[in-house]
Design a protein around this motif. Structure first.
Motif, PDB file in Angstrom:
ATOM      1  N   ASN A  99      55.248  26.734   0.233  1.00  0.00           N
ATOM      2  CA  ASN A  99      54.672  26.917  -1.100  1.00  0.00           C
ATOM      3  C   ASN A  99      54.118  25.616  -1.680  1.00  0.00           C
ATOM      4  N   SER A 145      53.643  32.407   4.362  1.00  0.00           N
ATOM      5  CA  SER A 145      54.077  33.012   3.101  1.00  0.00           C
ATOM      6  C   SER A 145      53.607  32.171   1.922  1.00  0.00           C
ATOM      7  N   ALA A 146      52.734  31.197   2.182  1.00  0.00           N
ATOM      8  CA  ALA A 146      52.350  30.194   1.188  1.00  0.00           C
ATOM      9  C   ALA A 146      51.211  30.694   0.306  1.00  0.00           C
ATOM     10  N   GLY A 156      57.008  33.263  -2.294  1.00  0.00           N
ATOM     11  CA  GLY A 156      56.072  33.439  -1.206  1.00  0.00           C
ATOM     12  C   GLY A 156      55.620  34.889  -1.146  1.00  0.00           C
ATOM     13  N   HIS A 186      59.465  30.936   3.760  1.00  0.00           N
ATOM     14  CA  HIS A 186      60.441  31.577   2.884  1.00  0.00           C
ATOM     15  C   HIS A 186      61.394  32.458   3.707  1.00  0.00           C
TER      16      HIS A 186
END
Length: 296
Positions: A99, A145-146, A156, A186
């Protein structure tokens, strides 16, 4: 036999020079958090010692599960590219973004441009994620997941289109009898979800693994060493998190800096995998092997 090293949450420091124009929107709250708290708990010396110790293991491949930077300013992203080149060659190293690498809109695109082959591999449908790296009979599958988020949020996202591509990749690699290692920043397990820093789509991710199988899921984000499991097609799949690589001893929130080393080999028709965790204890100056366990 293949050895796979796992390191995460690099949070390179010190912060580069920051001007007022750099601190628009979320970067302002992130900068204040860094100055008031995080800069004393993440340090370069700790990271350097941990990485040197890991490099001495001469792993066949290194997985980096995100958060190389803090506010994703251009200077940070460029310095992270230099750090990756010092870590190892791109053909033996892969990054899945965190993230902080997507801290504001556009920053992940800038990172992909500057980190180049460290964030590339075999793909389906021409999309960036998931991408695959194959090392012998081991396949490392890097998801993303960013996403940029509002201030005070670190969530995320894992959405349907990426899920469909991951399903296809897992099926293909499973049919070819690869040991499949899935990277995501994540954690996807239900135990570690939270409204402000969890994974939106964690149920979807677990559904993909349950339907198609995998042998191992590696993540970062929590700054904690952890071992959980999620359902797989033929067996439960270990989900393993690692402490932040730059976390100094004496921090109030995190485990001290650590990395994991996996030894993967096939015996007949069965996979064998042993994990060793190396890092700092809360007391004492040395990097030690904190744990060894057989996963398969």
């Amino acid at each position: 036999m293949i050895t796979l090293a796992h390191i995460s949450d690099i949070h390179l420091s010190p912060m580069p020079d920051v001007g007022m124009r750099d601190l628009m929107g979320k970067r302002l709250t992130g900068f204040l958090n860094w100055k008031l708290k995080r800069h004393g708990e993440m340090n370069t010396e700790t990271l350097g010692r941990l990485v040197s110790h890991m490099q001495e293991q001469n792993a066949d491949f290194t997985a980096v599960t995100g958060d190389l930077v803090n506010l994703a300013m251009n200077a940070e992203v460029e310095r992270a590219g230099e750090w990756l080149r010092a870590l190892g060659s791109a053909d033996r190293t892969a990054v899945c973004p965190g993230n902080h690498d997507a801290y504001v809109p556009g920053s992940l695109d800038y990172a992909r441009e500057h980190w180049g082959d460290y964030m590339k591999g075999e793909t389906v449908e021409g999309e960036a994620f998931p991408f695959v790296r194959r090392v012998g009979e081991v396949a490392i599958i890097s998801c993303s997941s960013a996403v940029p988020t509002p201030p005070f949020m670190a969530i995320g996202r894992f959405e349907e289109k990426q899920a469909a591509r991951l399903s296809r990749i897992l099926r293909l690699l499973g049919d070819a009898d690869y040991f499949r290692v899935v990277l995501i920043h994540h954690p996807p397990n239900a135990e570690l979800q939270h409204p402000s820093f969890g994974l939106k789509g964690h149920r979807l991710f677990r559904q993909v693994i349950a339907e198609n199988g995998a042998e191992l899921v590696l993540h970062g984000h929590t700054h904690r060493s952890s071992i959980h499991h999620i359902p797989g097609k033929n067996h439960e799949v270990p989900v393993i998190g690692v402490a932040a690589a730059s976390a100094a001893q004496g921090g109030t929130l995190d485990d001290p800096a650590r990395y994991n080393l996996f030894r993967i080999e096939k015996a007949g028709e069965e996979w064998r995998c042993t994990m060793r965790e190396f890092g700092f204890q809360r007391l004492g100056p040395d990097i030690v092997m904190r744990m060894q366990m057989r996963i398969y």
